[in-house]
Design a protein around this motif. Structure first.
Motif, PDB file in Angstrom:
ATOM      1  N   ALA A   1      -6.038  42.327 -24.933  1.00 29.60           N
ATOM      2  CA  ALA A   1      -4.854  41.565 -25.322  1.00 29.60           C
ATOM      3  C   ALA A   1      -5.349  40.163 -25.653  1.00 29.60           C
ATOM      4  N   ASP A   2      -5.412  39.864 -26.932  1.00 34.51           N
ATOM      5  CA  ASP A   2      -6.041  38.629 -27.403  1.00 34.51           C
ATOM      6  C   ASP A   2      -4.965  37.735 -28.011  1.00 34.51           C
ATOM      7  N   LEU A   3      -4.356  36.910 -27.175  1.00 36.89           N
ATOM      8  CA  LEU A   3      -3.217  36.088 -27.569  1.00 36.89           C
ATOM      9  C   LEU A   3      -3.506  34.630 -27.259  1.00 36.89           C
ATOM     10  N   SER A   4      -2.958  33.740 -28.061  1.00 40.34           N
ATOM     11  CA  SER A   4      -3.096  32.304 -27.791  1.00 40.34           C
ATOM     12  C   SER A   4      -1.721  31.650 -27.806  1.00 40.34           C
ATOM     13  N   ARG A   5      -1.554  30.704 -26.909  1.00 37.30           N
ATOM     14  CA  ARG A   5      -0.330  29.918 -26.854  1.00 37.30           C
ATOM     15  C   ARG A   5      -0.686  28.472 -26.536  1.00 37.30           C
ATOM     16  N   THR A   6       0.217  27.591 -26.915  1.00 44.16           N
ATOM     17  CA  THR A   6       0.117  26.178 -26.559  1.00 44.16           C
ATOM     18  C   THR A   6       1.438  25.771 -25.932  1.00 44.16           C
ATOM     19  N   TRP A   7       1.371  25.192 -24.737  1.00 45.58           N
ATOM     20  CA  TRP A   7       2.557  24.785 -23.989  1.00 45.58           C
ATOM     21  C   TRP A   7       2.540  23.275 -23.776  1.00 45.58           C
ATOM     22  N   LEU A   8       3.727  22.746 -23.521  1.00 44.89           N
ATOM     23  CA  LEU A   8       3.872  21.342 -23.143  1.00 44.89           C
ATOM     24  C   LEU A   8       4.055  21.276 -21.637  1.00 44.89           C
ATOM     25  N   CYS A   9       3.262  20.455 -20.974  1.00 46.38           N
ATOM     26  CA  CYS A   9       3.340  20.334 -19.517  1.00 46.38           C
ATOM     27  C   CYS A   9       4.415  19.320 -19.124  1.00 46.38           C
ATOM     28  N   GLY A  10       5.253  19.705 -18.167  1.00 45.91           N
ATOM     29  CA  GLY A  10       6.241  18.785 -17.630  1.00 45.91           C
ATOM     30  C   GLY A  10       7.548  18.806 -18.387  1.00 45.91           C
ATOM     31  N   ASP A  11       8.426  17.875 -18.033  1.00 47.22           N
ATOM     32  CA  ASP A  11       9.789  17.846 -18.576  1.00 47.22           C
ATOM     33  C   ASP A  11       9.979  16.830 -19.696  1.00 47.22           C
ATOM     34  N   ALA A  12       8.957  16.079 -20.016  1.00 45.16           N
ATOM     35  CA  ALA A  12       9.098  15.062 -21.063  1.00 45.16           C
ATOM     36  C   ALA A  12       9.266  15.713 -22.436  1.00 45.16           C
ATOM     37  N   LYS A  13       9.899  15.012 -23.334  1.00 44.91           N
ATOM     38  CA  LYS A  13      10.030  15.507 -24.701  1.00 44.91           C
ATOM     39  C   LYS A  13       8.686  15.389 -25.421  1.00 44.91           C
ATOM     40  N   PRO A  14       8.372  16.354 -26.273  1.00 40.40           N
ATOM     41  CA  PRO A  14       7.119  16.245 -27.015  1.00 40.40           C
ATOM     42  C   PRO A  14       7.174  15.112 -28.029  1.00 40.40           C
ATOM     43  N   SER A  15       6.009  14.595 -28.361  1.00 39.97           N
ATOM     44  CA  SER A  15       5.938  13.551 -29.389  1.00 39.97           C
ATOM     45  C   SER A  15       6.102  14.170 -30.767  1.00 39.97           C
ATOM     46  N   ASN A  16       6.393  13.342 -31.738  1.00 40.43           N
ATOM     47  CA  ASN A  16       6.502  13.830 -33.119  1.00 40.43           C
ATOM     48  C   ASN A  16       5.174  14.439 -33.578  1.00 40.43           C
ATOM     49  N   GLU A  17       4.069  13.855 -33.141  1.00 44.24           N
ATOM     50  CA  GLU A  17       2.756  14.389 -33.514  1.00 44.24           C
ATOM     51  C   GLU A  17       2.562  15.785 -32.918  1.00 44.24           C
ATOM     52  N   GLN A  18       2.919  15.965 -31.668  1.00 41.22           N
ATOM     53  CA  GLN A  18       2.784  17.284 -31.035  1.00 41.22           C
ATOM     54  C   GLN A  18       3.643  18.321 -31.751  1.00 41.22           C
ATOM     55  N   ARG A  19       4.891  17.952 -32.055  1.00 38.37           N
ATOM     56  CA  ARG A  19       5.771  18.889 -32.765  1.00 38.37           C
ATOM     57  C   ARG A  19       5.238  19.196 -34.155  1.00 38.37           C
ATOM     58  N   GLY A  20       4.711  18.186 -34.832  1.00 37.96           N
ATOM     59  CA  GLY A  20       4.190  18.399 -36.178  1.00 37.96           C
ATOM     60  C   GLY A  20       2.999  19.351 -36.190  1.00 37.96           C
ATOM     61  N   LEU A  21       2.068  19.163 -35.261  1.00 34.36           N
ATOM     62  CA  LEU A  21       0.914  20.059 -35.166  1.00 34.36           C
ATOM     63  C   LEU A  21       1.365  21.486 -34.860  1.00 34.36           C
ATOM     64  N   PHE A  22       2.318  21.604 -33.941  1.00 30.55           N
ATOM     65  CA  PHE A  22       2.774  22.929 -33.524  1.00 30.55           C
ATOM     66  C   PHE A  22       3.461  23.655 -34.671  1.00 30.55           C
ATOM     67  N   ARG A  23       4.306  22.948 -35.403  1.00 31.09           N
ATOM     68  CA  ARG A  23       5.008  23.589 -36.531  1.00 31.09           C
ATOM     69  C   ARG A  23       4.018  24.064 -37.583  1.00 31.09           C
ATOM     70  N   MET A  24       2.989  23.272 -37.839  1.00 33.65           N
ATOM     71  CA  MET A  24       1.987  23.694 -38.830  1.00 33.65           C
ATOM     72  C   MET A  24       1.303  24.983 -38.395  1.00 33.65           C
ATOM     73  N   ALA A  25       0.963  25.077 -37.120  1.00 32.59           N
ATOM     74  CA  ALA A  25       0.303  26.283 -36.615  1.00 32.59           C
ATOM     75  C   ALA A  25       1.248  27.477 -36.687  1.00 32.59           C
ATOM     76  N   ALA A  26       2.492  27.287 -36.255  1.00 31.06           N
ATOM     77  CA  ALA A  26       3.459  28.389 -36.263  1.00 31.06           C
ATOM     78  C   ALA A  26       3.734  28.861 -37.690  1.00 31.06           C
ATOM     79  N   GLU A  27       3.841  27.937 -38.621  1.00 28.91           N
ATOM     80  CA  GLU A  27       4.109  28.317 -40.013  1.00 28.91           C
ATOM     81  C   GLU A  27       2.907  29.028 -40.633  1.00 28.91           C
ATOM     82  N   GLN A  28       1.696  28.600 -40.283  1.00 24.09           N
ATOM     83  CA  GLN A  28       0.510  29.287 -40.782  1.00 24.09           C
ATOM     84  C   GLN A  28       0.478  30.728 -40.280  1.00 24.09           C
TER      85      GLN A  28
END
Length: 451
Positions: free
Chosen positions: A312-339
């Motif tokens: 089972a070869d899966l990768s995920r990226t999570w945000l630690c804690g309750d803080a809101k993600p930064s715009n940079e974090q969201r931008g990187l994540f969306r690019m990966a998800a869209e790819q």
């Protein structure tokens, strides 16, 4: 001190031999039968795993049918390439051929277990000392012999003598079952073995090519087993995500995945790819003692060998804690998800490897230098053929081919700006079907990073 104790005995109570002279073979056979009946593959995976598979609606694979299918695949490939048989040392290949295991990681670097699959003849497993019971459940192993190991650990400066003994046994099998054909496919073998077999008239060919092509197309029962392995992996991932709190170390978090895998009858994890915060860029940092902080991205790649020996070869990226993600974090994540989404849609039966990578989405310019090494790779009992690079990395020695129903591939994305603080890793496991594809991995992406 008890002066009545017999001289030379160990402790107060001398053990009496539990057999009469001449009965040792009967006792040996009884011991083998007991051990075989308690083999891990016979006992199964336990109530927790079975309950999770039932909840997911995944039926049990027909293991005898799966084993028969695998042997037929191996022998068809051997016939196609003109071999008398295959000599296998890779424990993953031995698992494919016999569905038996023995100290998998240890034998991966200590060649003390091997298997001969005759194209027209028996399957002979050469196992570690007194391990005959480990393959009695499989129904496809015709004979178990003690392995002759000639690694230096055992042979020292007398290794040459052990090589001769080993090679004589292999040559005898080829002579007996090869029908005059002396060509054998071998996956891994040190030079001494190649030379001694050649001296005995046995020629060696590429066993990796045989086994990778045999393993390429999965049977329906193999897909059921893989689905179960993924369910087990994702359940362990859920426990891992529950444990993700500020202040936990990367090592402690990674240990949760190991625990969950082993508790469900899984086997091992091939890498230590988990990183947090600034260690997520560049990728390929193995987990460490770093304490994960609130607001960190935490990225990992399971590389997990689970129940039934499936990867089972899966990768995920999570945000630690309750803080809101930064715009940079969201931008990187969306690019990966869209790819991942775009490239998954391209995975259709009949598309060539080259066409697939030419049409694939790739990271933007400031992220391209840190790109993941491949866009897609095969997966089964481990990472398997084919491996498909980015189009810009395609070279004249990159093999082309066609996606076929029954193949399973992972689609990969890593997005991180060169020289920046963090990066995002996502990977999904995809089955090629007659009409398109099916995503076998189901663990949700972090909704906060998608928002």
């Amino acid at each position: 001190m008890d002066s009545a104790a017999p001289k030379g005995s160990f402790g107060r109570h001398r053990k009496i031999m539990p057999f009469e002279p001449g009965s040792i073979e009967e006792l040996r056979e009884g011991s083998r039968q007991k051990a075989a009946s308690l083999n891990q593959h016979v006992l199964g995976y336990g109530a927790q795993a079975e309950a999770e598979w039932a909840a997911a609606g995944i039926a049990a694979p027909d293991l005898p049918a799966m084993r028969k299918y695998r042997l037929e695949r191996i022998r068809a490939e051997l016939k196609r390439r003109g071999y008398a048989g295959a000599l296998l040392y890779d424990p993953v290949n031995i698992r494919y051929a016999t569905d038996s295991t023995n100290m998998q990681l240890w034998v991966a670097h200590n060649p003390t277990r091997h298997c001969f699959v005759a194209t027209d003849g028996p399957v002979v497993l050469f196992d570690y000392f007194s391990c005959e019971h480990l393959s009695d459940h499989s129904g496809v192993v015709d004979e178990v012999r003690p392995a002759v190991s000639w690694m230096y650990l055992y042979g020292g400066e007398l290794t040459e003598q052990k090589v001769r003994c080993w090679a004589a046994g292999i040559a005898d099998l080829v002579t007996e079952h090869g029908g005059g054909n002396n060509r054998v496919a071998v996956d891994h073998l040190n030079p001494e073995g190649v030379e001694e077999l050649a001296r005995l008239g046995v020629s060696i060919g590429n066993g990796e090519a045989v086994m990778e092509n045999a393993r390429l197309i999965k049977s329906p029962d193999e897909i059921l087993a893989m689905r179960r392995a993924i369910v087990a992996c994702e359940a362990a991932m859920g426990e891992m995500e529950q444990a993700l709190k500020p202040g936990i170390s990367e090592n402690e978090l990674w240990a949760e995945l190991h625990r969950g895998n082993i508790a469900r009858g899984g086997e091992w994890i091939e890498t230590r790819l988990l990183a947090s915060g600034p260690r997520t860029n560049p990728w390929f940092q193995e987990c460490s003692s770093r304490l994960i902080e609130a607001g960190d991205l935490v990225a990992f790649d399971t590389d997990l060998i689970g129940p039934y020996g499936f990867c089972a070869d899966l990768s995920r990226t999570w945000l630690c804690g309750d803080a809101k993600p930064s715009n940079e974090q969201r931008g990187l994540f969306r690019m990966a998800a869209e790819q991942i989404e775009h490239n998954t849609q391209l995975m259709q039966p009949g598309i060539s490897f080259r066409d697939l990578v030419e049409r694939s989405a790739v990271p933007p310019g400031d992220c391209f230098p840190t790109r993941y090494g491949v866009l897609y790779h095969g997966v089964g009992l481990a990472d398997e053929y084919p491996t498909l690079p980015h189009a810009s990395d395609w070279t004249p020695d990159t093999p082309d081919g066609v996606l076929e129903p029954g193949m399973v591939l992972c689609v990969e994305s890593y997005i991180g700006r060169l020289g920046a603080r963090e990066g995002v890793k996502i990977e999904e496991q995809i089955l090629i079907t007659e009409t398109g594809n099916e995503q076998l991995s189901t663990y949700p992406l972090d909704a906060r990073l998608l928002g």
